[in-house]
Write a protein that holds these residues in place. Structure first.
Motif, PDB file in Angstrom:
ATOM      1  N   UNK A 109       0.834  -1.199   0.000  1.00 57.89           N
ATOM      2  CA  UNK A 109       0.000   0.000   0.000  1.00 57.89           C
ATOM      3  C   UNK A 109       0.870   1.251   0.000  1.00 57.89           C
ATOM      4  N   UNK A 110       0.469   2.241  -0.799  1.00 58.11           N
ATOM      5  CA  UNK A 110       1.113   3.563  -0.797  1.00 58.11           C
ATOM      6  C   UNK A 110       0.348   4.454   0.177  1.00 58.11           C
ATOM      7  N   UNK A 111       1.064   4.949   1.193  1.00 53.29           N
ATOM      8  CA  UNK A 111       0.463   5.760   2.246  1.00 53.29           C
ATOM      9  C   UNK A 111       0.980   7.193   2.116  1.00 53.29           C
ATOM     10  N   UNK A 112       0.098   8.200   2.179  1.00 52.58           N
ATOM     11  CA  UNK A 112       0.573   9.591   2.128  1.00 52.58           C
ATOM     12  C   UNK A 112       1.338   9.951   3.397  1.00 52.58           C
ATOM     13  N   UNK A 113       2.648   9.817   3.356  1.00 48.12           N
ATOM     14  CA  UNK A 113       3.506  10.091   4.503  1.00 48.12           C
ATOM     15  C   UNK A 113       4.859  10.574   3.988  1.00 48.12           C
ATOM     16  N   UNK A 123      -1.380   5.361 -15.024  1.00 46.15           N
ATOM     17  CA  UNK A 123      -1.248   6.478 -14.096  1.00 46.15           C
ATOM     18  C   UNK A 123      -0.441   6.086 -12.870  1.00 46.15           C
ATOM     19  N   UNK A 124      -0.625   4.860 -12.381  1.00 44.43           N
ATOM     20  CA  UNK A 124       0.181   4.393 -11.248  1.00 44.43           C
ATOM     21  C   UNK A 124       1.662   4.382 -11.618  1.00 44.43           C
ATOM     22  N   UNK A 125       1.959   3.945 -12.821  1.00 43.70           N
ATOM     23  CA  UNK A 125       3.354   3.929 -13.268  1.00 43.70           C
ATOM     24  C   UNK A 125       3.893   5.348 -13.421  1.00 43.70           C
ATOM     25  N   UNK A 126       3.049   6.270 -13.932  1.00 41.04           N
ATOM     26  CA  UNK A 126       3.462   7.663 -14.058  1.00 41.04           C
ATOM     27  C   UNK A 126       3.780   8.255 -12.684  1.00 41.04           C
ATOM     28  N   UNK A 127       2.867   8.048 -11.722  1.00 41.44           N
ATOM     29  CA  UNK A 127       3.077   8.589 -10.381  1.00 41.44           C
ATOM     30  C   UNK A 127       4.293   7.987  -9.712  1.00 41.44           C
ATOM     31  N   UNK A 128       4.497   6.678  -9.888  1.00 43.99           N
ATOM     32  CA  UNK A 128       5.651   6.007  -9.280  1.00 43.99           C
ATOM     33  C   UNK A 128       6.953   6.498  -9.901  1.00 43.99           C
ATOM     34  N   UNK A 129       6.949   6.648 -11.223  1.00 41.96           N
ATOM     35  CA  UNK A 129       8.155   7.153 -11.891  1.00 41.96           C
ATOM     36  C   UNK A 129       8.455   8.585 -11.455  1.00 41.96           C
ATOM     37  N   UNK A 130       7.409   9.417 -11.364  1.00 43.86           N
ATOM     38  CA  UNK A 130       7.607  10.813 -10.959  1.00 43.86           C
ATOM     39  C   UNK A 130       8.150  10.891  -9.535  1.00 43.86           C
ATOM     40  N   UNK A 182       6.801   8.135  -2.269  1.00 40.20           N
ATOM     41  CA  UNK A 182       5.879   7.599  -3.269  1.00 40.20           C
ATOM     42  C   UNK A 182       4.421   7.699  -2.822  1.00 40.20           C
ATOM     43  N   UNK A 183       4.159   7.465  -1.528  1.00 42.47           N
ATOM     44  CA  UNK A 183       2.773   7.524  -1.065  1.00 42.47           C
ATOM     45  C   UNK A 183       2.183   8.915  -1.207  1.00 42.47           C
ATOM     46  N   UNK A 184       2.972   9.932  -0.870  1.00 46.66           N
ATOM     47  CA  UNK A 184       2.516  11.309  -0.993  1.00 46.66           C
ATOM     48  C   UNK A 184       2.323  11.680  -2.463  1.00 46.66           C
ATOM     49  N   UNK A 185       3.234  11.201  -3.323  1.00 45.64           N
ATOM     50  CA  UNK A 185       3.133  11.489  -4.754  1.00 45.64           C
ATOM     51  C   UNK A 185       1.874  10.862  -5.350  1.00 45.64           C
ATOM     52  N   UNK A 186       1.619   9.586  -5.039  1.00 43.54           N
ATOM     53  CA  UNK A 186       0.445   8.920  -5.611  1.00 43.54           C
ATOM     54  C   UNK A 186      -0.849   9.508  -5.059  1.00 43.54           C
ATOM     55  N   UNK A 187      -0.829   9.949  -3.811  1.00 40.65           N
ATOM     56  CA  UNK A 187      -2.033  10.570  -3.241  1.00 40.65           C
ATOM     57  C   UNK A 187      -2.412  11.832  -4.002  1.00 40.65           C
ATOM     58  N   UNK A 188      -1.405  12.566  -4.512  1.00 43.59           N
ATOM     59  CA  UNK A 188      -1.688  13.809  -5.236  1.00 43.59           C
ATOM     60  C   UNK A 188      -2.334  13.541  -6.592  1.00 43.59           C
TER      61      UNK A 188
END
Length: 734
Positions: free
Chosen positions: A9-13, A81-88, A96-102
């Motif tokens: 799980x990606x957690x916004x932290x 989109x998950x791959x885009x967010x993870x790469x970014x 990563x969790x904060x990035x994917x949450x955005x």
């Protein structure tokens, strides 16, 4: 009995890692990647995003916590989109969790469901249908509503985009002329009735550019078109082709203030839903637009920087207008560049990317030289309009009155008397940038920043434009108690006052952050300008970007020198872009235009090249300088910033960062280190700021070093004493 599944799980932290949780069988089938879950995290429960299933975990199974709830039955984020967010997250060195949450709208980040997409709408009553067109001529906004509803039922958001308030709608409802209904979302686009108005004829360069753009597969194009050359018409005809194929177009613009006129162009041309995404919307409005794009109901998506993460059901085209604009780079938190992520996304989705600008960035021009992008040039203006003529005024040899030369006043009077509009550009809001004492020389400084307080006379406040500290304008000097306080320098507020006194017969319209705070304020200002009546526009860079004012025949640039001697290596490029863009507002209609530029350095090579040759020659000069200095785009850069209440803490942290970096990779011709050094503004918001930069010949090598360095700094005890951040490919060195 089978063991419970382990989900990653990606957690916004702020932690740069994913977390493992157990998935209880009673929650139902295993969720797919891209679904939201509610998980315990410390003493709180947070909304996380499922990344996938894990076969094992570094944490013993009996220590793993179970997921509290499954929030989605189907993924809200696609695999792309998950791959885009993870790469970014990886590239920009962000958790990563904060990035994917955005990637999610605020409502969904809070764990709420998507709101209903049935939208409130209005239609004419029987009584309303029977009114003649001139029935409400004394109430033009109400009449505009009736005219819109004569054509079709319209949603509440449609009227909001036109600047019509809910109060006007309620007044018409009370008169029994309109009634509210629930408007079901449109299921598909009627291709036989796609165009609300015909496309404009293209001149040869536009036609050639349109024919060169391939709409199948990934291709990157730089549409390098001079101001007024008709780039938007090329966009519109490309979008038409894409939508007719049943696909969607994502169009990105740099500023919210450009949304109304761009949206007007799209809705006037197309009979199809257009979703708008920017930070000025309510959480519900943004979530609805996001869902329209995700489900494919919106054929066109228009948005600012964060729109790069908008899900598209059938992506077909990605356009980044004004690609040079630094607003596409997030300057805090998750410091991504939406323009650069657009390249990654277009390649991932296998769709074409159009980067458009009259003043392309040096990075994009360099990518054209390296044949990564195809450059399409529109060198002339569309229709009968011509490029404006230039005139320089050396302010060292001319006496100024409140920042204006005699030549400029005379030119303004001539244009106004001829029924034209004048634009005065000054990129400094407020009345005056400095308040000083004539008796002892005291200057009103911000006690929290290394900056002067700006005088805002209309609200009688001194304001710091960096930390927003405010205080009442004093009547006496705090040092010698003299009453001889004077406002030094020029701001838009002072220019407005000066021009209103000099030209009492013509309205003066100020456009800056202070006058456009209210919702719909910018739309109302643009409507006044488009009325065509002679007037004077005074404003900051909000007026420089993308606006089409056909009756503006004179542009005055009061101070062109700000970027000539800055410590930021990008300052000259930004200066050239801004001058060229604001000059491009002149002469866009049938009448010829003129630009008057006031400067203390009219003979400076950069200003001379920009005015007497071209923006392309100006860029070649800057690229030569960058190549010699080994700066971007010829090298890749990472900037580490640290700030603390104690200067030593910030300096020690970055010195430690440099020590670690040099131990890993010694300085050599391919990689260099600079700092720690004080930031250009050393103190801001009560904190001292230092920075340390790394430049490298190869992007992968820089990434490898930063991926190793950031976890080391995160674990450091020195890092606990400071606020620090990493900026990959920084656009602002402050």
């Amino acid at each position: 009995m089978t063991d419970p599944a382990i989900l990653r799980i990606a957690i916004p932290s702020p932690l740069r890692r994913l977390f493992d949780y157990l998935y209880p069988a009673e929650l139902g089938p295993l969720p797919e990647a891209g679904c939201r879950v509610l998980v315990p995290f410390g003493r709180r429960q947070l909304v996380g995003i499922v990344i996938g299933q894990a076969s094992s975990s570094e944490v013993p199974t009996d220590k793993l916590k179970p997921i509290a709830a499954l929030l989605d039955c189907e993924p809200l984020l696609s695999q792309n989109l998950l791959e885009l967010g993870s790469w970014a997250a990886s590239y920009y060195q962000h958790p990563i969790g904060d990035a994917l949450s955005s990637l999610l709208p605020v409502l969904l980040r809070r764990g709420e469901p998507l709101p209903s997409n049935a939208e409130p709408a209005w239609q004419l009553t029987t009584r309303g249908k029977g009114l003649p067109e001139s029935a409400l001529s004394r109430a033009p906004r109400q009449q505009q509503v009736l005219q819109q509803l004569q054509l079709r039922t319209a949603s509440r958001s449609h009227f909001q985009q036109l600047g019509i308030s809910s109060t006007i709608l309620r007044q018409l409802e009370q008169k029994g002329l309109i009634e509210q209904i629930e408007l079901a979302p449109e299921a598909s686009v009627d291709h036989s009735n796609l165009l609300a108005e015909p496309s404009l004829p293209l001149y040869p360069e536009q036609q050639q550019a349109l024919e060169q753009i391939q709409l199948s597969g990934f291709h990157s194009y730089l549409l390098d078109g001079t101001t007024g050359s008709g780039k938007t018409e090329v966009y519109l005809q490309l979008i038409e082709q894409v939508v007719r194929k049943g696909r969607q177009a994502l169009v990105m613009i740099p500023e919210i203030s450009l949304t109304p006129q761009t949206l007007q162009r799209f809705t006037s041309r197309f009979n199809c839903p257009v979703a708008v995404i920017h930070s000025g919307l309510t959480d519900r409005e943004r979530a609805l637009a996001w869902d329209q794009a995700r489900t494919g109901r919106a054929a066109i998506v228009l948005g600012t920087r964060s729109a790069i993460f908008t899900p598209l059901k059938n992506p077909g085209l990605l356009i980044v207008d004004e690609e040079h604009d630094s607003s596409f780079k997030q300057q805090e938190g998750f410091r991504y560049s939406a323009r650069d992520l657009a390249v990654w996304r277009a390649q991932s989705e296998q769709i074409p990317l159009i980067l458009g600008s009259a003043t392309p960035s040096l990075e994009s021009l360099y990518n054209c030289q390296q044949q990564r992008y195809t450059r399409l040039v529109l060198s002339s203006r569309a229709g009968a309009s011509q490029q404006p003529a230039w005139q320089t005024v050396d302010v060292r040899q001319h006496r100024l009155s409140s920042g204006f030369s005699r030549e400029l006043f005379d030119a303004m009077q001539t244009q106004l008397d001829d029924g034209n509009q004048v634009l005065v550009f000054l990129n400094r809001r407020g009345f005056a940038p400095t308040l000083s004492c004539h008796q002892c020389g005291w200057i009103a400084n911000c006690h929290r920043c290394e900056a002067r307080l700006t005088v805002h006379r209309q609200i009688n406040r001194l304001i710091c434009h960096h930390c927003e500290f405010q205080q009442t304008v004093p009547t006496r000097c705090s040092q010698c108690h003299s009453v001889q306080l004077q406002c030094v320098g020029q701001g838009t507020e002072r220019s407005e006052e000066t021009l209103a006194a000099l030209f009492p017969d013509f309205p003066v319209i100020r456009v800056d952050r202070d006058t456009t705070r209210r919702k719909q304020a910018m739309q109302e200002i643009v409507a006044k300008i488009h009325s065509g009546e002679p007037c004077i526009l005074v404003g900051t860079q909000m007026l420089a970007k993308g606006h089409h004012f056909p009756n503006v025949t004179l542009v005055a640039i009061l101070d062109a020198d700000a970027g000539l001697f800055s410590a930021d290596f990008r300052a000259a490029e930004k200066m050239g872009q801004l001058i060229t863009q604001v000059a491009g507002r002149a002469g866009r209609g049938k009448k010829p235009g003129m630009v008057i530029l006031q400067s203390q350095h009219c003979e400076h090579p950069l200003i001379s090249t920009l005015i007497h040759q071209s923006y392309s020659e100006f860029c070649e000069m800057l690229l030569t300088e960058r190549r010699l200095a080994q700066l971007p785009p010829f090298r890749y850069m990472a900037l580490l910033r640290a700030e603390a209440r104690n200067m030593t803490d910030a300096e020690n942290f970055l010195a430690y960062a440099r020590q670690l970096a040099e131990q890993q990779v010694s300085p050599n011709p391919d990689i260099s280190y600079l700092g720690p050094l004080p930031a250009p503004m050393e103190k801001r918001s009560g904190r001292f700021r230092q920075q340390f930069s790394i430049t490298c010949r190869e992007r992968p090598r820089l990434q490898q070093l930063m991926s190793w360095l950031c976890p080391q700094l995160e674990a450091s005890s020195l890092g606990k004493k400071v606020r620090w951040s990493v900026d990959i490919d920084p656009q602002d060195m402050s």
